[in-house]
Each structure stands twice: as C-alpha cells, then as structure tokens.
Design an enzyme around this catalytic site. Structure first.
Site, PDB file in Angstrom:
ATOM      1  N   ARG A  26       0.850  -1.266   0.025  1.00 52.48           N
ATOM      2  CA  ARG A  26      -0.072   0.074   0.153  1.00 52.48           C
ATOM      3  C   ARG A  26       0.806   1.229  -0.122  1.00 52.48           C
ATOM      4  O   ARG A  26       0.573   2.214  -0.531  1.00 52.48           O
ATOM      5  CB  ARG A  26      -0.903   0.014   1.200  1.00 52.48           C
ATOM      6  CG  ARG A  26      -2.081  -1.130   0.989  1.00 52.48           C
ATOM      7  CD  ARG A  26      -2.675  -1.250   2.225  1.00 52.48           C
ATOM      8  NE  ARG A  26      -3.861  -2.454   2.366  1.00 52.48           N
ATOM      9  CZ  ARG A  26      -3.807  -3.734   2.198  1.00 52.48           C
ATOM     10  NH1 ARG A  26      -2.729  -4.420   1.874  1.00 52.48           N
ATOM     11  NH2 ARG A  26      -5.001  -4.279   1.928  1.00 52.48           N
ATOM     12  N   ARG A 122      -6.392 -17.852  -8.868  1.00 50.94           N
ATOM     13  CA  ARG A 122      -6.903 -17.183  -7.511  1.00 50.94           C
ATOM     14  C   ARG A 122      -8.179 -16.471  -8.154  1.00 50.94           C
ATOM     15  O   ARG A 122      -8.087 -15.909  -9.230  1.00 50.94           O
ATOM     16  CB  ARG A 122      -5.975 -16.023  -7.104  1.00 50.94           C
ATOM     17  CG  ARG A 122      -4.617 -16.355  -6.665  1.00 50.94           C
ATOM     18  CD  ARG A 122      -4.629 -17.109  -5.336  1.00 50.94           C
ATOM     19  NE  ARG A 122      -5.029 -16.474  -4.117  1.00 50.94           N
ATOM     20  CZ  ARG A 122      -4.173 -15.669  -3.503  1.00 50.94           C
ATOM     21  NH1 ARG A 122      -2.998 -15.426  -3.872  1.00 50.94           N
ATOM     22  NH2 ARG A 122      -4.650 -14.931  -2.349  1.00 50.94           N
ATOM     23  N   ASP A 316      -4.267 -15.012   7.713  1.00 54.41           N
ATOM     24  CA  ASP A 316      -2.869 -15.551   7.241  1.00 54.41           C
ATOM     25  C   ASP A 316      -2.030 -16.440   8.517  1.00 54.41           C
ATOM     26  O   ASP A 316      -0.983 -16.992   8.041  1.00 54.41           O
ATOM     27  CB  ASP A 316      -2.098 -14.457   6.808  1.00 54.41           C
ATOM     28  CG  ASP A 316      -2.536 -13.747   5.616  1.00 54.41           C
ATOM     29  OD1 ASP A 316      -3.311 -14.404   4.862  1.00 54.41           O
ATOM     30  OD2 ASP A 316      -2.198 -12.792   5.177  1.00 54.41           O
ATOM     31  N   ARG A 388       3.660 -19.880   3.445  1.00 54.12           N
ATOM     32  CA  ARG A 388       3.196 -19.800   5.013  1.00 54.12           C
ATOM     33  C   ARG A 388       3.140 -21.464   5.318  1.00 54.12           C
ATOM     34  O   ARG A 388       3.399 -21.830   6.310  1.00 54.12           O
ATOM     35  CB  ARG A 388       2.006 -19.157   5.023  1.00 54.12           C
ATOM     36  CG  ARG A 388       1.933 -17.684   4.917  1.00 54.12           C
ATOM     37  CD  ARG A 388       0.868 -16.918   5.722  1.00 54.12           C
ATOM     38  NE  ARG A 388       0.923 -15.303   5.059  1.00 54.12           N
ATOM     39  CZ  ARG A 388       1.734 -14.628   5.259  1.00 54.12           C
ATOM     40  NH1 ARG A 388       2.942 -14.602   6.026  1.00 54.12           N
ATOM     41  NH2 ARG A 388       1.552 -13.192   4.807  1.00 54.12           N
TER      42      ARG A 388
HETATM   43  C1  S3P Z   1      -4.198  -8.816   2.376  1.00 51.96           C
HETATM   44  C2  S3P Z   1      -5.399  -9.558   2.719  1.00 51.96           C
HETATM   45  C3  S3P Z   1      -5.792 -10.892   2.981  1.00 51.96           C
HETATM   46  C4  S3P Z   1      -4.481 -11.783   3.260  1.00 51.96           C
HETATM   47  C5  S3P Z   1      -3.433 -11.389   2.466  1.00 51.96           C
HETATM   48  C6  S3P Z   1      -3.094  -9.738   2.331  1.00 51.96           C
HETATM   49  C7  S3P Z   1      -4.012  -7.500   2.108  1.00 51.96           C
HETATM   50  O1  S3P Z   1      -6.467 -11.359   1.866  1.00 51.96           O
HETATM   51  O2  S3P Z   1      -4.917 -13.044   3.342  1.00 51.96           O
HETATM   52  O3  S3P Z   1      -2.383 -12.094   2.588  1.00 51.96           O
HETATM   53  O4  S3P Z   1      -3.045  -7.118   2.214  1.00 51.96           O
HETATM   54  O5  S3P Z   1      -5.104  -6.909   1.887  1.00 51.96           O
HETATM   55  P1  S3P Z   1      -8.188 -11.236   1.667  1.00 51.96           P
HETATM   56  O6  S3P Z   1      -8.163  -9.915   1.413  1.00 51.96           O
HETATM   57  O7  S3P Z   1      -8.143 -12.233   0.284  1.00 51.96           O
HETATM   58  O8  S3P Z   1      -8.863 -11.879   2.691  1.00 51.96           O
END
Ligand code: S3P
Length: 436
Positions: A26, A122, A316, A388
């Site tokens: 971000r 995905r 996670d 992971r």
């Molecule tokens: C993340 C959100 C999660 C997480 C991923 C990182 C993010 O995914 O599992 O490792 O940075 O916004 P989801 O938004 O698909 O739950």
C-alpha cells in the site's frame, strides 16, 4: 528449494522480522499516485512487494529502491502513470493483482496482469464485479481468474457496495478505484478486515469517512507524498511465536512488530491456548500503525475453538496456528474459514495433508479443519509452493520426533526473505537444499 529441519531444540533470543507485506504494497501504491516525494522505511524486500514495485515502474513511476535502505518514490500524481507496453507479471502476489486492478480501473489505465500458476488460479471475479458496476471494463478467464485485463479510459462512477466476502484486498481494490471515480464510493464489509488501506489513505490526505464496517471515499482530495515506517510483519513473527510456544525452554523477543488490532487474532488464539505474548508498545508517530515488542515463552498448550468471528483477524496465521494445535492437548477446531481454500494454495487441504504425513490426526471440512493434538513424527511434506505452509512445517520440527523435509520452498521469499537464516539464529536446526 527444500528445507530440511532437524527435530527438537528451542527458540531463544531477540530478532526483528522483515517489514509488513500488506503495508509495504500500500505504501508503494499510494506514494506512486501522490504528488511529491515519499520516503518509506522498512519496506519488505520480499518478491511480492517487488512485484508491486516493478509494476509501478512499468507505469513510469520513478522509485529508488535498495534492500535495507530508505525507499524513495517520486510521485507526480495519478495522471503521470502511463500504460505499460507489455503485460505485467505479478508473480505469486494476490495483493498486487487485486489492488492494482482497482487502482488501474479507477485511472482508466489499460493493462493486463498475470502471474505464476498459483496466482492464475486465484479468484478475481470478486474484484471484477464491483469494478464493472462502477463502469470499468475488466476481463478475466472464464474461470474468473487471471490474466486480468483492464480496459482503457473510462471515468468510473462511485458505488455503494457490500462485500460478499470479508476481504481487505477486495475492499482496498474498490476504494482505490473510488479515489478517481465520479462521486463517492462506499464499501461495507461483513466483518472487520485489516484496515491498512484506510489508515494510509488518510495519512496521504484522502477524504475518507469510516463508520463501523462502512468506509466511504470522496474523490478530489489530492494525495501528498508522505514519510512512513513499515513495522515488522506480525504474520512473519507468528511462526516464531508459535515455535516458541511449542518448544520447551523457548524465550523469544520480536521487536517492532505491527500490532494493528485487525491483525492480532493470532495473539488471542495463542493466549487462549495457554501462551500469552508479553506486548510492550513501541512509540510511533501520530497516525502510524501501532507496533510493539512481543515476547513469548514456551507453555503447555490446550486445544481451542476458533470462532468464525476471529477468522478475518487471523486469516494468514492459520498454517502456524495449526502447528500449535498439533502440539496442544485436545482438539482445536476452525470454522468459517473457507477463504483459506483460495489463498496461495488451498491451505486447508495442504495443512491437512502435511499434518497427516507427520502423523497428526485431523479432519478437513469445507470451511475449516479439526486438529487432534498429539505426537508429531518426522517425514516429508509438500508446501505446495505456499510460503506460509513451508514456514509452518519448518517450525513444527521443534516438536517432531524425526527430521522434517519440506518441498517447494522457493516462495518463502515472497513474504519472508532470510527466513532460514533468522530462524537458524534463534535455534531452529534448518538447512536449505536445492531441488524440488
Ligand atoms: C491482504 C489481505 C488478505 C490476506 C493477504 C493480504 C491484504 O487477503 O490473506 O495475505 O494485504 O489486503 P484477503 O483480502 O483475500 O482476505
């Protein structure tokens, strides 16, 4: 690449885990569309974040990056981004593809994103759907997976959208698209997910309103370059917290770890199992993500019921948590976690298979898993190329009766470059081998 981890030992000492992956993505994206220079300290130099960085460079953004040094992004505003000539490969990174698709749709920037075999499986329909409602042209495969193509040049309309799944990536994609749409965009989530986008959008100057589970962005406020420090990634720290909890004689301190309350489910789960982390807050600048030093010592663990409400805040950390469950007395059950099936791998199937290979009784269910704590024998497990899973099974060796060989570990570097060295320094008997 394979890990071979000798059984036994414990974790002792102090360490700093690399920067938070979610926050790093971000920071780069917002700095890229801001006006003026941004300085990012502690950026995660992991392959996923580098995928975002290289994508932004392909859009013409000037970024100075050397691992370990301050990252400087010379933002010239959103209009300075230009369409790349070739498709952009985002490797293994789900966060990159979801968030950048939203950002590019909002800017009307035509681009095709693709990635490795895992990324190309995905789900992207969840992102395409709200963006199409906003007026974007988004194409993906018939199965709703990447490659994803964003069509050129449309000004989007703001929408009021209720997320069908608790997903911070989806929430962020819609908000990033909304930044440059006509009119306000509001997103309501079914449960609180990580709020790094909201915090950082505000820090860069976006007009954001948050009421409970609803967040609205009003376009028009230009983002200004900013200076920020990325805390250590709690999702990476989780492996050592679990390792310390399960291995008798352990005592680890992990410094400067992000403890945003939308991420701290793992600390609550471990505390409920009998291993409470001592959490010493670290002073941070106003508006910055909360951080703390976390110290955890080994403790006898008991099985727990992880309520669905806790799942988004722990999402996670389930691979690591299930290793704690395998070492606990009694049964641990996780439900309401169907999202685990669409991560870098199907984490329910992958953990179930690996635990079974190590002699741990478990029952995978459609939206979770039940693990019966007991003895772990050594053996060979397949991480399925999921970072992971690889790190979780490595930590399991602390309590195994024989060596654990873990296959397909290359992707550990997506989120945790230097994992083996850092883990070895704390006491894990880990060796890295070429092949498989
Ligand atoms: C993340 C959100 C999660 C997480 C991923 C990182 C993010 O995914 O599992 O490792 O940075 O916004 P989801 O938004 O698909 O739950």
């Amino acid at each position: 690449m394979r890990f071979i981890v000798q059984p036994g030992g414990c974790l002792r000492g102090r360490a700093q885990v690399p920067g938070d992956k979610s926050i790093s993505h971000r920071a780069l994206m917002l700095a890229a569309i801001a006006h003026g220079d941004s300085e990012i300290r502690g950026l995660l130099p992991g392959a996923d974040v580098i995928a975002t960085l290289e994508a932004l460079r392909a859009f013409g953004v000037d970024i100075e990056f050397t691992p370990g040094a301050v990252t400087r992004v010379h933002g010239r505003g959103p209009q300075a981004l230009s369409a790349p000539t070739a498709s952009v490969d985002l490797g293994n990174s789900g966060t990159s593809i979801r968030l950048l698709t939203g950002l590019c749709a909002g800017l009307g920037l035509p681009v095709t994103f693709t990635g490795d075999e895992s990324l190309r499986s995905r789900p992207m329909r969840r992102v395409a759907e709200p963006l199409r409602r906003m007026g974007a042209r988004i194409e993906c495969s018939e199965a709703g997976t990447p490659p994803v193509t964003v069509g050129a040049g449309r000004r989007l309309r703001g929408i009021d959208y209720t997320l069908p799944v608790a997903s911070a990536q989806l929430k962020s994609a819609v908000l990033l698209a909304g930044l440059h749409a006509e009119g306000r965009t509001c997103v309501t989530e079914p449960a609180a997910t990580r709020d790094h986008s909201e915090r950082m959008l505000r820090q860069f100057g976006a007009d954001l309103r948050i009421e409970g589970l609803r967040v609205c962005v009003t376009p028009g406020a230009p983002l200004a370059g900013s200076s920020l420090t990325v805390p250590g990634d709690l999702s990476s720290a989780a492996f050592f917290l679990v390792g310390a909890a399960i291995a008798q004689g352990s005592d680890v301190e992990l410094t400067n770890v992000g403890v945003n309350p939308t991420r701290t489910g793992i600390l609550e789960c471990l505390a409920a199992m009998g291993a409470s982390a001592l959490c010493t807050p670290v002073a941070a600048d106003a508006g910055a993500e909360p951080r703390a030093d976390l110290r955890l010592q080994s403790a006898p663990l008991r099985g727990i019921v992880v309520e669905p409400a806790l799942v988004p805040r722990t999402i996670d950390e389930f691979p690591a948590l299930l290793i704690a469950a395998a070492c606990a007395e009694g049964t641990t059950s996780v439900t309401g976690a169907a999202e685990l099936r669409v991560k870098e791998s199907d984490r329910i199937a992958g953990m179930a298979a690996g635990l079974t290979a190590l002699g741990v009784a478990n029952e995978p269910i459609p939206d979770g898993i039940i693990v019966h704590g007991g003895r772990l024998r050594g053996g060979t497990v397949d991480s399925l190329g999921d970072h992971r899973l690889a790190m979780a099974f490595a930590i399991a060796a602390l309590r195994a009766e024989g060596p654990i060989e873990i296959l397909h570990c290359n992707n550990v570097a997506t989120s945790f470059p230097g994992f083996a060295a850092l883990a070895g320094g704390l006491g894990l008997r880990i060796a890295v081998r070429d092949g498989a």
